[in-house]
Design a protein around this motif. Structure first.
Motif, PDB file in Angstrom:
ATOM      1  N   LEU A   2       0.831  -1.202   0.000  1.00  0.00           N
ATOM      2  CA  LEU A   2       0.000   0.000   0.000  1.00  0.00           C
ATOM      3  C   LEU A   2       0.869   1.258   0.000  1.00  0.00           C
ATOM      4  O   LEU A   2       0.600   2.209  -0.728  1.00  0.00           O
ATOM      5  CB  LEU A   2      -0.923  -0.012   1.219  1.00  0.00           C
ATOM      6  N   ILE A  36      -6.599  -4.561  -1.657  1.00  0.00           N
ATOM      7  CA  ILE A  36      -5.559  -4.872  -0.671  1.00  0.00           C
ATOM      8  C   ILE A  36      -5.970  -4.375   0.703  1.00  0.00           C
ATOM      9  O   ILE A  36      -5.789  -5.061   1.707  1.00  0.00           O
ATOM     10  CB  ILE A  36      -4.218  -4.228  -1.078  1.00  0.00           C
ATOM     11  N   ARG A  37      -6.555  -3.209   0.739  1.00  0.00           N
ATOM     12  CA  ARG A  37      -6.971  -2.660   2.030  1.00  0.00           C
ATOM     13  C   ARG A  37      -8.013  -3.566   2.681  1.00  0.00           C
ATOM     14  O   ARG A  37      -7.966  -3.830   3.876  1.00  0.00           O
ATOM     15  CB  ARG A  37      -7.530  -1.255   1.836  1.00  0.00           C
ATOM     16  N   ALA A  43      -7.331   3.706   6.876  1.00  0.00           N
ATOM     17  CA  ALA A  43      -8.071   2.462   7.111  1.00  0.00           C
ATOM     18  C   ALA A  43      -8.302   2.239   8.598  1.00  0.00           C
ATOM     19  O   ALA A  43      -7.444   2.566   9.422  1.00  0.00           O
ATOM     20  CB  ALA A  43      -7.295   1.282   6.535  1.00  0.00           C
ATOM     21  N   GLY A  44      -9.477   1.705   8.922  1.00  0.00           N
ATOM     22  CA  GLY A  44      -9.801   1.424  10.320  1.00  0.00           C
ATOM     23  C   GLY A  44      -8.867   0.371  10.889  1.00  0.00           C
ATOM     24  O   GLY A  44      -8.614  -0.630  10.238  1.00  0.00           O
ATOM     25  N   GLY A  45      -8.370   0.585  12.083  1.00  0.00           N
ATOM     26  CA  GLY A  45      -7.407  -0.351  12.652  1.00  0.00           C
ATOM     27  C   GLY A  45      -7.945  -1.059  13.879  1.00  0.00           C
ATOM     28  O   GLY A  45      -8.805  -0.537  14.571  1.00  0.00           O
ATOM     29  N   ALA A  46      -7.449  -2.242  14.124  1.00  0.00           N
ATOM     30  CA  ALA A  46      -7.770  -2.966  15.353  1.00  0.00           C
ATOM     31  C   ALA A  46      -6.504  -3.034  16.189  1.00  0.00           C
ATOM     32  O   ALA A  46      -5.439  -3.369  15.682  1.00  0.00           O
ATOM     33  CB  ALA A  46      -8.259  -4.377  15.039  1.00  0.00           C
ATOM     34  N   LEU A 102      -6.489  -8.384   9.712  1.00  0.00           N
ATOM     35  CA  LEU A 102      -6.359  -7.779  11.034  1.00  0.00           C
ATOM     36  C   LEU A 102      -7.412  -8.327  11.988  1.00  0.00           C
ATOM     37  O   LEU A 102      -7.129  -8.635  13.146  1.00  0.00           O
ATOM     38  CB  LEU A 102      -6.520  -6.265  10.924  1.00  0.00           C
ATOM     39  N   LYS A 103      -8.622  -8.449  11.492  1.00  0.00           N
ATOM     40  CA  LYS A 103      -9.679  -8.981  12.348  1.00  0.00           C
ATOM     41  C   LYS A 103      -9.383 -10.412  12.751  1.00  0.00           C
ATOM     42  O   LYS A 103      -9.590 -10.812  13.901  1.00  0.00           O
ATOM     43  CB  LYS A 103     -11.020  -8.910  11.618  1.00  0.00           C
ATOM     44  N   ALA A 124      -6.874 -10.354  15.443  1.00  0.00           N
ATOM     45  CA  ALA A 124      -7.442  -9.968  16.735  1.00  0.00           C
ATOM     46  C   ALA A 124      -8.179 -11.157  17.364  1.00  0.00           C
ATOM     47  O   ALA A 124      -8.019 -11.458  18.552  1.00  0.00           O
ATOM     48  CB  ALA A 124      -8.397  -8.797  16.551  1.00  0.00           C
ATOM     49  N   ALA A 146      -5.557   9.153  -0.062  1.00  0.00           N
ATOM     50  CA  ALA A 146      -5.518   9.101   1.403  1.00  0.00           C
ATOM     51  C   ALA A 146      -5.867   7.678   1.867  1.00  0.00           C
ATOM     52  O   ALA A 146      -6.697   7.014   1.260  1.00  0.00           O
ATOM     53  CB  ALA A 146      -6.501  10.097   1.990  1.00  0.00           C
ATOM     54  N   THR A 147      -5.229   7.196   2.945  1.00  0.00           N
ATOM     55  CA  THR A 147      -5.433   5.804   3.381  1.00  0.00           C
ATOM     56  C   THR A 147      -5.662   5.714   4.874  1.00  0.00           C
ATOM     57  O   THR A 147      -4.817   5.216   5.610  1.00  0.00           O
ATOM     58  CB  THR A 147      -4.216   4.943   3.013  1.00  0.00           C
ATOM     59  N   ARG A 179      -6.296  -6.565   3.978  1.00  0.00           N
ATOM     60  CA  ARG A 179      -5.542  -6.208   5.179  1.00  0.00           C
ATOM     61  C   ARG A 179      -6.466  -6.146   6.386  1.00  0.00           C
ATOM     62  O   ARG A 179      -6.164  -6.675   7.457  1.00  0.00           O
ATOM     63  CB  ARG A 179      -4.856  -4.858   4.991  1.00  0.00           C
ATOM     64  N   ASP A 180      -7.613  -5.492   6.212  1.00  0.00           N
ATOM     65  CA  ASP A 180      -8.519  -5.337   7.342  1.00  0.00           C
ATOM     66  C   ASP A 180      -9.068  -6.688   7.794  1.00  0.00           C
ATOM     67  O   ASP A 180      -9.163  -6.967   8.999  1.00  0.00           O
ATOM     68  CB  ASP A 180      -9.673  -4.407   6.976  1.00  0.00           C
ATOM     69  N   ALA A 219      -5.573  -1.091  -4.805  1.00  0.00           N
ATOM     70  CA  ALA A 219      -5.332  -0.619  -3.443  1.00  0.00           C
ATOM     71  C   ALA A 219      -6.539  -0.917  -2.557  1.00  0.00           C
ATOM     72  O   ALA A 219      -6.391  -1.360  -1.417  1.00  0.00           O
ATOM     73  CB  ALA A 219      -5.044   0.880  -3.456  1.00  0.00           C
TER      74      ALA A 219
END
Lengths: 164, 164
Positions: free
Chosen positions: A144, B105-106, A158-161, B113-114, B117, A155-156, B109-110, B102
């Motif tokens: 990315l 990929i985002r 992205a929601g994060g955990a 991430l979940k 978690a 702009a990036t 990625r998310d 992009a």
DNA sequence: TAGCACATTGACGTGCGCGTTAACGTTGTT
DNA sequence: AACAACGTTAACGCGCACGTCAATGTGCTA
């Protein structure tokens, strides 16, 4: 009385037990049928009365099922070690000869040890999987970053955990 | 030839694929039916040919099932993130506009991430369970020591499992 | 070309872990 | 005594994750 101070000292009928454990009545009866609990005591009319210990055990069953994805048969096995502990808690002072006691405890100890070894194996594999996932995320982030530098500016946020 | 250098470069028929992955042929077909793998290529006659990537994926499925006890539906979801990775590996250089890439990929990625978690939650709970087990063993050992000091003298060379 | 191991689809069967319904008994309140 | 709320057993049903035939086609070898 609206509030239920129903049965004797903390003993629960099946409905309340189901609520507390977040299992269904059917499930409680099923677990009993399959020998995961020793049959709870009954009221005169035949209604089941679950002791706090029963509740505790039910919660352990649930925990093991959710956590490890084991079959009920497996869980039954695992809980047999618990039974020895319970026997200890109960009146065992005046019991049979100490040799038997010690033998039982040794068995329970060994079973628990094996469970622990198994659990550690699982933990190790899961940790490895975790690391793989973490690596992947870093790779994604790398792509990315490269994309947004090299190509189109976007702009990036992205929601994060969070990973405590 | 006794040894099988059969199909083209590392591609396996279902029998061999089943052996390598320690799953049954039925299971492989079932997983395909349920969309856990994109349908493998076929020989002219219709025989399935599993690529190394297919094998890898099967092994991941197995790992996830054994390790986490998830349903196949859950696993299917988890693997969708993998798919994006595969798409990256394949010819993506000359693909559509970079915004789409992009975005994909985002998403991947998310999702990852979940998953991470979730895995961390499980790991934490399992670690707690592990500690409980370890404590119990110590208690057992304590009782055993007390018994052997206080009561009957008995040798106690119980078989041990190492916990690396 | 025959033969045999291996593959294919299709259908039915199975064990687990409960959900659901039916017919009936118990408890507690009014 | 009546009634609602709660409980009981027994039986059938269901979705998942395959196992297990059966009937048929394919690949390679001799």
């Amino acid at each position: 009385m609206g509030e239920s101070t129903r049965c004797n000292e903390g003993y629960l009928q099946i409905g309340e037990a189901a609520e507390r454990t977040e299992l269904t009545q059917r499930t409680l009866r099923y677990y009993e049928e399959k020998g995961l609990l020793q049959p709870p005591t009954r009221m005169d009319g035949g209604f089941r009365l679950y002791s706090p210990d029963d509740i505790e055990r039910l919660e352990r069953v649930k925990q093991l099922k959710d956590l490890l994805g084991f079959s009920l048969a497996d869980i039954r096995e695992m809980l047999e070690a618990d039974d020895v502990k319970q026997e200890l808690k109960a009146g065992w002072r005046k019991d049979a000869d100490s040799g038997e006691k010690a033998a039982k405890i040794r068995v329970a100890r060994d079973v628990t040890l094996k469970q622990l070894a198994l659990l550690d194996q699982k933990l190790a594999k899961m940790a490895s999987l975790r690391d793989h996932l973490a690596e992947r995320i870093e790779k994604y982030d790398g792509w990315l970053r490269q994309w947004s530098e090299d190509g189109a500016p976007e702009a990036t946020p992205a929601g994060g955990a969070s990973v405590p």
